[in-house]
Design an enzyme around this catalytic site. Structure first.
Site, PDB file in Angstrom:
ATOM      1  CB  ALA A  58      -0.939  -0.004   1.202  1.00  0.00           C
ATOM      2  CB  ALA A  59       4.450   1.878  -0.537  1.00  0.00           C
ATOM      3  N   GLY A  60       2.328   3.169  -2.379  1.00  0.00           N
ATOM      4  CA  GLY A  60       1.936   4.232  -3.303  1.00  0.00           C
ATOM      5  C   GLY A  60       0.607   4.871  -2.923  1.00  0.00           C
ATOM      6  CG  ASP A  61      -2.869   2.624  -3.067  1.00  0.00           C
ATOM      7  OD1 ASP A  61      -2.786   3.199  -4.166  1.00  0.00           O
ATOM      8  OD2 ASP A  61      -3.143   1.412  -2.955  1.00  0.00           O
TER       9      ASP A  61
END
Length: 305
Positions: free
Chosen positions: A250-253
């Site tokens: 979920a890093a980009g989100d």
């Protein structure tokens, strides 16, 4: 000031299979363990915004099933307004299977379900919600024609629109005309422009190509290296905080949601908001799962005093 953020996006129940290494074509491997959690790019971004203090609402769709209720409850747990999450009586709630290896890298397979059954006419019922927002975010895990309708309304009401073109696909004609800021990662940017984003020069070339396509404000996220930004008033690169990643799911989100909680409507504080977003995502990658890994504003402040 607290930003009012609306996310139009996907709601998926994630099943993560923990493995030693990615399988080769035709290879059968054993998973060490399995976990289930709430996810979907839309849900992740909304939770990241909410946990960083934004007044957050969601526009989306789930199936008439236990997974759908699970996703609505997950959003409500973080204080997100779910009044505009529709129940689909035909299609099931979206889901994703994530393969996660020992290095924290992942491969993700997504079933769209109710997310992909959303229709542009749904947006009419959300006009007042959009009217009252500061920021409207959408991605490509829901139909682009729905995003187009929402972004057109947003522009009529002076709302800043952020497009995360993930997973990357051909952009609907007219959508960029009502988009204020586009935020791809380096792979998505290269897919959309045809130019590999490997260094500052090539990212500048990506920015020029996006400008030709009709969008002047760009952020390219480059994983553990950081993020490039380009606006009419300047460009630069904000390095990532160096950490040992366990799970990049979920890093980009997290980055986009946290960014939306801090950025001003006129994007005048892009660099400051980017630094905050990098702090948030640096915590996310050190934890397992999608929603469970996203930090709160208090956790970010404590980590980076």
């Amino acid at each position: 000031m607290t930003n009012k953020v609306v996310v139009l996006g996907s709601l998926n129940v994630d099943t993560t299979l923990h493995i030693d290494q990615m399988p080769k074509p035709g290879e059968t491997i054993s998973a060490k363990s399995k976990t289930n959690s709430a996810g979907g790019k839309g849900a992740n971004q909304a939770v990241a915004a909410a946990r960083s203090g934004a007044d957050t609402s969601f526009i989306g769709r789930v199936g008439e099933d236990s997974n759908g209720q699970f996703m609505i409850d997950a959003l409500k747990h973080d204080g997100i307004n779910t009044d505009h999450v529709d129940i689909d009586k035909v299609n099931g709630t979206g889901s994703a299977v994530i393969l996660l290896d020992n290095q924290g890298q992942n491969s993700i397979m997504v079933y769209g379900g109710a997310n992909q059954a959303m229709k542009p006419e749904m947006i009419v019922d959300s006009e007042s919600l959009i009217d009252n927002a500061d920021i409207l975010i959408s991605e490509f895990e829901t139909p682009q024609d729905v995003t187009y309708e929402a972004f057109k309304l947003a522009k009529e009401h002076g709302v800043t629109t952020i497009l995360n073109p993930a997973p990357a696909s051909k952009i609907l004609d007219g959508l960029l005309d009502v988009t204020d800021l586009i935020v791809p990662n380096e792979t998505e940017s290269a897919t959309l422009t045809g130019i590999e984003a490997v260094d500052t020069d090539s990212m500048d070339q990506n920015a020029a190509k996006f400008a030709e396509m009709g969008i002047d404000n760009l952020i390219i996220t480059v994983g553990d290296r950081g993020a490039y930004y380009h606006t009419p008033s300047g460009s630069g690169f904000v390095p990532a905080f160096k950490v040992k990643a366990k799970d990049t799911t979920a890093a980009g989100d997290t980055f986009i949601g946290a960014f939306s909680s801090q950025v001003k409507k006129d994007l005048s504080n892009v660099e400051e908001a980017l630094v905050y977003a990098q702090k948030a995502s640096s915590i996310t990658v050190r934890r397992l799962g999608a929603l469970p890994s996203i930090p709160t504003a208090e956790e970010i402040a404590a980590e980076y005093k």
